[in-house]
Every structure is written in structure tokens, then in C-alpha cells.
Design an enzyme around this catalytic site. Structure first.
Site, PDB file in Angstrom:
ATOM      1  N   CYS A 284      24.846 -60.529 -82.703  1.00  0.00           N
ATOM      2  CA  CYS A 284      24.846 -60.807 -84.509  1.00  0.00           C
ATOM      3  C   CYS A 284      25.430 -59.634 -85.152  1.00  0.00           C
ATOM      4  O   CYS A 284      26.147 -58.837 -84.397  1.00  0.00           O
ATOM      5  CB  CYS A 284      23.323 -60.765 -84.721  1.00  0.00           C
ATOM      6  SG  CYS A 284      22.346 -59.147 -84.683  1.00  0.00           S
TER       7      CYS A 284
ATOM      8  N   HIS B 279      16.855 -55.339 -80.858  1.00  0.00           N
ATOM      9  CA  HIS B 279      17.607 -56.362 -80.050  1.00  0.00           C
ATOM     10  C   HIS B 279      18.169 -55.411 -78.760  1.00  0.00           C
ATOM     11  O   HIS B 279      18.440 -54.331 -78.805  1.00  0.00           O
ATOM     12  CB  HIS B 279      19.029 -56.735 -81.035  1.00  0.00           C
ATOM     13  CG  HIS B 279      18.521 -57.899 -82.168  1.00  0.00           C
ATOM     14  ND1 HIS B 279      19.536 -58.616 -82.815  1.00  0.00           N
ATOM     15  CD2 HIS B 279      17.447 -58.372 -82.632  1.00  0.00           C
ATOM     16  CE1 HIS B 279      18.993 -59.455 -83.382  1.00  0.00           C
ATOM     17  NE2 HIS B 279      17.673 -59.012 -83.423  1.00  0.00           N
TER      18      HIS B 279
ATOM     19  N   GLU C  66      21.118 -55.084 -77.415  1.00  0.00           N
ATOM     20  CA  GLU C  66      22.041 -54.353 -77.528  1.00  0.00           C
ATOM     21  C   GLU C  66      21.989 -52.990 -78.195  1.00  0.00           C
ATOM     22  O   GLU C  66      22.492 -51.952 -77.873  1.00  0.00           O
ATOM     23  CB  GLU C  66      23.414 -54.838 -78.383  1.00  0.00           C
ATOM     24  CG  GLU C  66      23.685 -56.392 -78.177  1.00  0.00           C
ATOM     25  CD  GLU C  66      22.945 -57.424 -78.470  1.00  0.00           C
ATOM     26  OE1 GLU C  66      21.819 -57.386 -78.685  1.00  0.00           O
ATOM     27  OE2 GLU C  66      23.634 -58.418 -79.028  1.00  0.00           O
TER      28      GLU C  66
ATOM     29  N   CYS D 147      24.138 -56.179 -84.587  1.00  0.00           N
ATOM     30  CA  CYS D 147      24.811 -55.592 -83.173  1.00  0.00           C
ATOM     31  C   CYS D 147      26.154 -55.449 -83.311  1.00  0.00           C
ATOM     32  O   CYS D 147      26.414 -54.213 -82.783  1.00  0.00           O
ATOM     33  CB  CYS D 147      23.995 -56.531 -82.277  1.00  0.00           C
ATOM     34  SG  CYS D 147      22.300 -56.553 -81.900  1.00  0.00           S
TER      35      CYS D 147
END
Lengths: 153, 153
Positions: A86, A56, A58, A89
Site C-alpha cells: 500500500c 502490515h 512489510e 508500506c
């Protein structure tokens, strides 16, 4: 001369990252990491390219910055991200002790705040910033196209 | 001839990984990933070595296996881990659609279940397995030594 950047500027940069993701057929989410009014790292979702569900925006920004800058904790940094993180993260950002998170739009399906607002570090400032409309449009267009393509093939 | 392995066997292997971590001065947490009665990946916490707060045993096992085996989802796999996953790892295991998680001991400080039991995938079987005592001793000894060393230096 010093140019003072604001939330709008940094979120636009995060949105540019999200646009790159869309072009690469990745879920369009982007992030930039800021220290002292400067972007020090930027990335976008790359789960397809890297065949890695953890890739992801992040995570890539934090691990990339840690590796490049040789630091482990990010108390003085602000992360601008185009979608609410999420749980994975948010947990990673907690371990990284991020100082501040500014996000563009809520994630009603997988946002960490659906589970608990305490997943992020108690000292982390977490706030909704600009860019909601742009981020939503990017995501909606992406999933519309994907649904169409799913029907075709 | 087929040797049938059981939870005890696999958790002992995860504990061996945790011991390796302790020797390397990492928080002693280990994990093995199992498919069809065979260990396909194994790792331990390496946050210090890699200077990466996301380098938890579970993340390293899942991303390593994804990369080596060329797969993205793990519905048929069981992860044995010596400590209850944190929110970051639970979130990653959700994205990875792990079939089953067996853990040795609860994490009363950072375990994901402190926040919400729904962080893992609804189809993931999550159960406490053997090895609680061994895992706790490893962790307690590690933190005792660390506290002593903090006092000295």
C-alpha cells in the site's frame, strides 16, 4: 555445500507467513526479507493482534530487521511480499531504501501503483514474482469467511 | 470554565515538539493529536533515536494513541503536524481514518501531495494551518547546521 534459493522458494516462505496470518484471523499477507540468498526476517500482517493499523507485514519486517540487525538502510536486501504494498508500506520501503521488491499479486484496491509508481525509491527494483494464484486464493477465502461471519454476528 | 483552544494554540504545541526534535538532532517535525479541544497525544520525529525510518511524528502519535487509548480509528480526531505528511504517513493516516489533518508547511521534496492528493482518506479534511514561517525556519536551520557539520567531519 550451498543451496541456491530462487524467487519461488522465497515467495513460498512469504506465503507461509500469509497462511499464519489467516490462521490468526488477520488479513493474510506475508513478507520475508532476504540478504545474500538467506531469509533474515519474516513477518505477517498483525493489525488485529497489535491493534495497530500500521502493523502490515512489510513494516514489521523492516522495523524488526532494523532493530535486530542494527541497520537503517536496506539497499542490498530483497523483500518478498504476497501482495503489492500500500502507499504507507511503499513510503516506508522508500525511506528504508530497499533494494528490490518482489510481490505476488496486485492490489487493485489499495496498491501504491494506483496512486503513483514513483512512491517507491527510484533505485528500487520492483517486480511481479511467482505466487499470484496462491496469494489470491488466500485473500479471497479470508474475505469470503469474514463476510459470512459478518452476516452471522 | 472552559478554555477554547484554536488552530494557533495546537500548532504552537506541535512546533514545541519539532523544537524538541531539533535539540535531539532529529529532523524537526512535531505533531499533536487533538480530540474535543484537548491534546491526547504528542510526539516528534525520532528516526535517529529509534534507528527506525518509520519513526515519523505522525506514525508515533497515531500508534502511541492507539495503544494508550485502545482505539484503532480516529474519525473524530484532528492531527496538527508541522510539515506536510510524506506518502508513508499519509497512508498510515488513511488506514487510521483520521478526521482532519492541519499542517504548517508544504514539503516540496517528499510531501504526499506531490504523488497524489488521493492518498489520504476521502473523508479526511486536509488543510494548511498556521505556523508556516516557524516550521520553515526550524527546518532550514536544522539542515544548515547539518550541512556544516557534514563538511567538518
Amino acid at each position: 555445500m550451498t543451496i541456491e534459493r530462487d524467487d519461488n522458494y522465497f515467495m513460498q516462505e512469504a506465503l507461509k507467513e500469509a497462511q499464519k496470518a489467516a490462521i490468526e484471523n488477520e488479513v493474510p499477507i506475508g513478507a520475508v526479507l532476504v540478504l545474500n540468498n538467506k531469509i533474515v526476517a519474516r513477518s505477517h500482517n498483525q493489525t488485529e493482534l497489535l491493534k495497530d493499523v500500521t502493523a502490515h507485514a512489510e513494516i514489521l519486517v523492516i522495523t524488526g530487521a532494523a532493530s535486530e540487525l542494527g541497520i537503517k538502510f536496506f539497499e542490498d536486501f530483497t523483500l518478498y511480499v504476497t501482495l503489492e504494498p500500500c502507499t504507507m508500506c511503499a513510503g516506508a520501503l522508500k525511506w528504508a531504501r530497499i533494494g528490490k521488491i518482489v510481490y505476488a499479486t496486485d492490489d487493485p484496491k489499495a496498491g501504491f501503483s494506483l496512486y503513483s509508481k514513483n512512491i517507491i525509491h527510484p533505485k528500487t527494483i520492483f517486480e511481479k514474482g511467482p505466487g499470484e494464484k496462491e496469494s489470491k486464493i488466500l485473500l479471497q477465502n479470508f474475505f469470503k469467511l469474514r463476510r459470512k461471519s459478518d452476516t452471522k454476528y
